[in-house]
Design a protein around this motif. Structure first.
Motif, PDB file in Angstrom:
ATOM      1  N   ILE A  46      -2.307  11.644  -6.531  1.00 47.91           N
ATOM      2  CA  ILE A  46      -2.985  10.382  -6.796  1.00 47.91           C
ATOM      3  C   ILE A  46      -3.153   9.587  -5.512  1.00 47.91           C
ATOM      4  CG2 ILE A  46      -2.284  10.197  -9.199  1.00 47.91           C
ATOM      5  CD1 ILE A  46      -0.135   8.218  -8.310  1.00 47.91           C
ATOM      6  N   MET A  47      -4.284   8.909  -5.406  1.00 47.87           N
ATOM      7  CA  MET A  47      -4.582   8.051  -4.263  1.00 47.87           C
ATOM      8  C   MET A  47      -5.378   6.853  -4.757  1.00 47.87           C
ATOM      9  SD  MET A  47      -5.648  10.926  -1.470  1.00 47.87           S
ATOM     10  CE  MET A  47      -6.643  11.861  -2.615  1.00 47.87           C
ATOM     11  N   LYS A  66       0.855  -1.183   0.000  1.00 50.59           N
ATOM     12  CA  LYS A  66       0.000   0.000   0.000  1.00 50.59           C
ATOM     13  C   LYS A  66       0.892   1.233   0.000  1.00 50.59           C
ATOM     14  CE  LYS A  66      -3.803   2.149   2.489  1.00 50.59           C
ATOM     15  NZ  LYS A  66      -4.382   2.717   1.319  1.00 50.59           N
ATOM     16  N   ALA A  67       0.545   2.190  -0.812  1.00 57.09           N
ATOM     17  CA  ALA A  67       1.346   3.412  -0.906  1.00 57.09           C
ATOM     18  C   ALA A  67       0.435   4.602  -1.127  1.00 57.09           C
ATOM     19  CB  ALA A  67       2.334   3.308  -2.061  1.00 57.09           C
ATOM     20  N   GLU A  68       0.884   5.728  -0.669  1.00 58.50           N
ATOM     21  CA  GLU A  68       0.223   7.004  -0.931  1.00 58.50           C
ATOM     22  C   GLU A  68       1.234   7.856  -1.680  1.00 58.50           C
ATOM     23  OE1 GLU A  68      -2.886   7.665  -0.239  1.00 58.50           O
ATOM     24  OE2 GLU A  68      -3.216   5.830   0.896  1.00 58.50           O
ATOM     25  N   ASN A  69       0.756   8.648  -2.598  1.00 61.16           N
ATOM     26  CA  ASN A  69       1.681   9.482  -3.356  1.00 61.16           C
ATOM     27  C   ASN A  69       0.996  10.774  -3.739  1.00 61.16           C
ATOM     28  OD1 ASN A  69       4.005  10.171  -4.769  1.00 61.16           O
ATOM     29  ND2 ASN A  69       4.269   8.065  -5.439  1.00 61.16           N
ATOM     30  N   ARG A  70       1.745  11.830  -3.873  1.00 64.90           N
ATOM     31  CA  ARG A  70       1.169  13.082  -4.347  1.00 64.90           C
ATOM     32  C   ARG A  70       2.165  13.837  -5.207  1.00 64.90           C
ATOM     33  NH1 ARG A  70      -0.346  15.868   1.379  1.00 64.90           N
ATOM     34  NH2 ARG A  70       0.521  14.222   2.603  1.00 64.90           N
ATOM     35  N   LYS A  71       1.618  14.848  -5.833  1.00 63.88           N
ATOM     36  CA  LYS A  71       2.412  15.727  -6.693  1.00 63.88           C
ATOM     37  C   LYS A  71       3.213  14.941  -7.716  1.00 63.88           C
ATOM     38  CE  LYS A  71       2.588  19.483  -3.437  1.00 63.88           C
ATOM     39  NZ  LYS A  71       3.393  20.296  -2.563  1.00 63.88           N
ATOM     40  N   ILE A  72       2.481  14.248  -8.550  1.00 65.99           N
ATOM     41  CA  ILE A  72       3.081  13.468  -9.627  1.00 65.99           C
ATOM     42  C   ILE A  72       2.878  14.216 -10.937  1.00 65.99           C
ATOM     43  CG2 ILE A  72       2.791  11.346 -10.972  1.00 65.99           C
ATOM     44  CD1 ILE A  72       4.189  10.900  -8.342  1.00 65.99           C
ATOM     45  N   SER A  73       3.920  14.265 -11.732  1.00 61.44           N
ATOM     46  CA  SER A  73       3.843  14.894 -13.042  1.00 61.44           C
ATOM     47  C   SER A  73       3.749  13.794 -14.095  1.00 61.44           C
ATOM     48  CB  SER A  73       5.094  15.734 -13.272  1.00 61.44           C
ATOM     49  OG  SER A  73       5.088  16.272 -14.563  1.00 61.44           O
TER      50      SER A  73
END
Length: 110
Positions: free
Chosen positions: A81-82, A17-24
């Motif tokens: 993204i989530m 499980k991962a959380e990520n943000r600010k992806i281009s």
């Protein structure tokens, strides 16, 4: 309430499980069935953290989720993204050095 920290691309691992943000989104391509009338069946893109070099991962959406995901994302834009999954990408399909591939579904939030 628990504070969720973003997972850096370099720390993404298959099946976790991962959380990520600010992806281009730096590149998008679509696959189609050659015999159909240009009906797209898969959606692929390369994601990078803004201003971070050599740190890219590929994302994928299957034919079931293709239209939903494709309508939400454009090359050159940045997203948070989530609700995505991660898998180990097969060696013959690698387009970036990262061993992990993100799977986008209709539940993925962009």
């Amino acid at each position: 309430m628990e504070t969720v920290k973003p997972t850096p691309i370099a720390e993404l691992r298959p099946y976790t499980k991962a959380e990520n943000r600010k992806i281009s989104v730096c590149r998008i391509w679509k696959s189609s069935i050659p015999t159909s009338d240009k009906k797209y069946v898969t959606f692929h893109c390369i994601l990078m953290r803004p201003n971070v070099k050599n740190n890219a991962v590929e994302a994928y959406a299957s034919n079931i989720d293709y239209e939903v995901v494709a309508s939400k994302i454009q090359a050159g834009d940045c997203y948070e993204i989530m609700n995505f999954r991660t898998i180990k990408i097969r060696g013959q399909y690698k387009v970036v050095p990262h061993d992990t591939q993100l799977i986008f579904t209709n539940k993925t939030v962009l």
